[in-house]
Design a protein around this motif. Sequence first.
Motif, mmCIF file in Angstrom:
data_model
loop_
_atom_site.group_PDB
_atom_site.id
_atom_site.type_symbol
_atom_site.label_atom_id
_atom_site.label_comp_id
_atom_site.label_asym_id
_atom_site.label_seq_id
_atom_site.Cartn_x
_atom_site.Cartn_y
_atom_site.Cartn_z
ATOM 1 N N ALA A 78 -22.341 -88.218 -94.892
ATOM 2 C CA ALA A 78 -21.676 -87.025 -94.379
ATOM 3 C C ALA A 78 -20.528 -87.397 -93.447
ATOM 4 C CB ALA A 78 -22.681 -86.137 -93.644
ATOM 5 N N MET A 79 -20.769 -88.331 -92.529
ATOM 6 C CA MET A 79 -19.742 -88.727 -91.566
ATOM 7 C C MET A 79 -18.564 -89.407 -92.253
ATOM 8 S SD MET A 79 -20.730 -87.826 -88.479
ATOM 9 C CE MET A 79 -20.010 -88.915 -87.262
ATOM 10 N N GLY A 80 -18.847 -90.147 -93.318
ATOM 11 C CA GLY A 80 -17.783 -90.909 -93.964
ATOM 12 C C GLY A 80 -17.044 -90.171 -95.061
ATOM 13 N N ARG A 81 -17.735 -89.250 -95.749
ATOM 14 C CA ARG A 81 -17.139 -88.682 -96.957
ATOM 15 C C ARG A 81 -17.138 -87.158 -97.036
ATOM 16 N NH1 ARG A 81 -13.716 -92.348 -98.611
ATOM 17 N NH2 ARG A 81 -14.681 -94.399 -98.839
ATOM 18 N N ARG A 82 -17.969 -86.482 -96.263
ATOM 19 C CA ARG A 82 -17.992 -85.025 -96.369
ATOM 20 C C ARG A 82 -16.931 -84.405 -95.462
ATOM 21 N NH1 ARG A 82 -22.299 -83.648 -99.385
ATOM 22 N NH2 ARG A 82 -24.156 -84.978 -99.296
ATOM 23 N N THR A 83 -16.486 -83.227 -95.848
ATOM 24 C CA THR A 83 -15.594 -82.471 -94.972
ATOM 25 C C THR A 83 -16.368 -82.017 -93.745
ATOM 26 O OG1 THR A 83 -16.146 -80.355 -95.994
ATOM 27 C CG2 THR A 83 -14.322 -81.625 -96.987
ATOM 28 N N ALA A 84 -15.658 -81.551 -92.743
ATOM 29 C CA ALA A 84 -16.322 -81.040 -91.549
ATOM 30 C C ALA A 84 -17.251 -79.880 -91.911
ATOM 31 C CB ALA A 84 -15.282 -80.608 -90.525
ATOM 32 N N LEU A 85 -16.799 -79.001 -92.791
ATOM 33 C CA LEU A 85 -17.635 -77.889 -93.248
ATOM 34 C C LEU A 85 -18.866 -78.416 -93.973
ATOM 35 C CD1 LEU A 85 -17.902 -74.761 -93.678
ATOM 36 C CD2 LEU A 85 -16.779 -75.120 -95.885
ATOM 37 N N GLY A 86 -18.668 -79.429 -94.817
ATOM 38 C CA GLY A 86 -19.778 -80.010 -95.557
ATOM 39 C C GLY A 86 -20.805 -80.652 -94.637
ATOM 40 N N ARG A 87 -20.342 -81.308 -93.571
ATOM 41 C CA ARG A 87 -21.272 -81.935 -92.620
ATOM 42 C C ARG A 87 -22.168 -80.888 -91.969
ATOM 43 N NH1 ARG A 87 -17.271 -85.691 -88.898
ATOM 44 N NH2 ARG A 87 -15.818 -86.218 -90.596
ATOM 45 N N MET A 88 -21.538 -79.814 -91.511
ATOM 46 C CA MET A 88 -22.307 -78.805 -90.783
ATOM 47 C C MET A 88 -23.282 -78.083 -91.695
ATOM 48 S SD MET A 88 -21.002 -75.669 -88.336
ATOM 49 C CE MET A 88 -20.098 -76.764 -87.257
ATOM 50 N N THR A 89 -22.839 -77.670 -92.853
ATOM 51 C CA THR A 89 -23.727 -76.941 -93.761
ATOM 52 C C THR A 89 -24.870 -77.833 -94.239
ATOM 53 O OG1 THR A 89 -22.196 -77.437 -95.589
ATOM 54 C CG2 THR A 89 -21.986 -75.286 -94.521
ATOM 55 N N HIS A 90 -24.589 -79.114 -94.467
ATOM 56 C CA HIS A 90 -25.633 -80.043 -94.892
ATOM 57 C C HIS A 90 -26.675 -80.194 -93.792
ATOM 58 C CE1 HIS A 90 -27.534 -83.671 -96.573
ATOM 59 N NE2 HIS A 90 -26.947 -83.357 -97.701
ATOM 60 N N LEU A 91 -26.232 -80.295 -92.553
ATOM 61 C CA LEU A 91 -27.168 -80.410 -91.432
ATOM 62 C C LEU A 91 -28.028 -79.159 -91.313
ATOM 63 C CD1 LEU A 91 -28.129 -82.043 -88.938
ATOM 64 C CD2 LEU A 91 -26.405 -80.784 -87.614
ATOM 65 N N PHE A 92 -27.433 -77.982 -91.470
ATOM 66 C CA PHE A 92 -28.203 -76.744 -91.372
ATOM 67 C C PHE A 92 -29.275 -76.681 -92.461
ATOM 68 C CE2 PHE A 92 -24.543 -74.188 -89.203
ATOM 69 C CZ PHE A 92 -24.788 -74.873 -88.028
ATOM 70 N N CYS A 93 -28.931 -77.078 -93.674
ATOM 71 C CA CYS A 93 -29.919 -77.094 -94.767
ATOM 72 C C CYS A 93 -31.050 -78.072 -94.451
ATOM 73 C CB CYS A 93 -29.254 -77.484 -96.083
ATOM 74 S SG CYS A 93 -28.107 -76.267 -96.769
ATOM 75 N N GLU A 94 -30.683 -79.262 -94.002
ATOM 76 C CA GLU A 94 -31.684 -80.282 -93.668
ATOM 77 C C GLU A 94 -32.645 -79.797 -92.588
ATOM 78 O OE1 GLU A 94 -31.838 -83.939 -90.701
ATOM 79 O OE2 GLU A 94 -30.137 -84.079 -92.076
ATOM 80 N N LEU A 95 -32.095 -79.284 -91.492
ATOM 81 C CA LEU A 95 -32.933 -78.861 -90.377
ATOM 82 C C LEU A 95 -33.845 -77.711 -90.775
ATOM 83 C CD1 LEU A 95 -30.473 -79.077 -87.355
ATOM 84 C CD2 LEU A 95 -32.447 -80.544 -87.809
ATOM 85 N N PHE A 96 -33.339 -76.785 -91.585
ATOM 86 C CA PHE A 96 -34.176 -75.669 -92.023
ATOM 87 C C PHE A 96 -35.405 -76.181 -92.758
ATOM 88 C CE2 PHE A 96 -35.509 -72.745 -95.379
ATOM 89 C CZ PHE A 96 -35.935 -71.672 -94.596
ATOM 90 N N LEU A 97 -35.232 -77.114 -93.694
ATOM 91 C CA LEU A 97 -36.368 -77.611 -94.466
ATOM 92 C C LEU A 97 -37.315 -78.422 -93.599
ATOM 93 C CD1 LEU A 97 -34.790 -78.608 -97.903
ATOM 94 C CD2 LEU A 97 -36.081 -76.543 -97.309
#
Length: 247
Positions: free
Chosen positions: A149-168
């Motif tokens: 995420a830090m190296g290749r995802r957009t800023a939007l992608g980083r945040m949304t990915h983190l939200f999905c991870e934390l929810f699960l």
Amino acid sequence: MQTRDEYPLSHTLILKLERRDRLSPEEKQVLESAISRVSDIGADEEFIREGDRPTDSTLLLEGFAARYKGLANGKRQITALHVPGDFVDLHSFLLKTMDHGIVALTPCRIASVPHTALRTITERHPHLTRLLWLNTLLDGAIHREWLVAMGRRTALGRMTHLFCELFLRLQIVGQTEGRSFKLPLTQAELGDTLGLSTVHINRILQELRANGLVAWRGPTLTILDWDRLVEAAEFDPAFLNLDREPR
């Protein structure tokens, strides 16, 4: 019905491990008996410091904590977020010297498990040992996703990915209500997690709200459209190893 206070101290850890494999009643009792003491930690208190040589490993019972590395200029990078049921430093049993710190982001309750108790578990309970090993492997899998995420995802992608991870992760340990969960982080702390400025964090949150993906009011984050959030994040939960199977 059992109230929350009547659950064993190891309850959230057991939920986390049993999501991946079955624990016997004896193994559950072994985990509970391994806890030597419980402590309350204030928000922003660093309870494990870089360079420490812990004699216990710490199980997070309540609250949010963060693993981080500090820089000479006073800035920090959060390298992991810990939620109830996480062993924040199980690896200290073998690594001995900590190369990072652990800080409470909110008021936390923690349980201490002496390394002598962990050694006994490894000698007498091979299946439980494998599940605790799995616990550290899950930490590694999450680290890899964060690195991508830090190296290749957009800023939007980083945040949304983190939200999905934390929810699960929070859903597994019974810390969600519907699509809502507590995320009591400041925007500055979220910036330290995602490697973004507070201004950038604020801009992305506004975009997510405007697009009807999330609502964040006080400490509660609500996912308004799970499918679209997953799509925005390109989120694949495989790294969380959610299948329940023999280990």
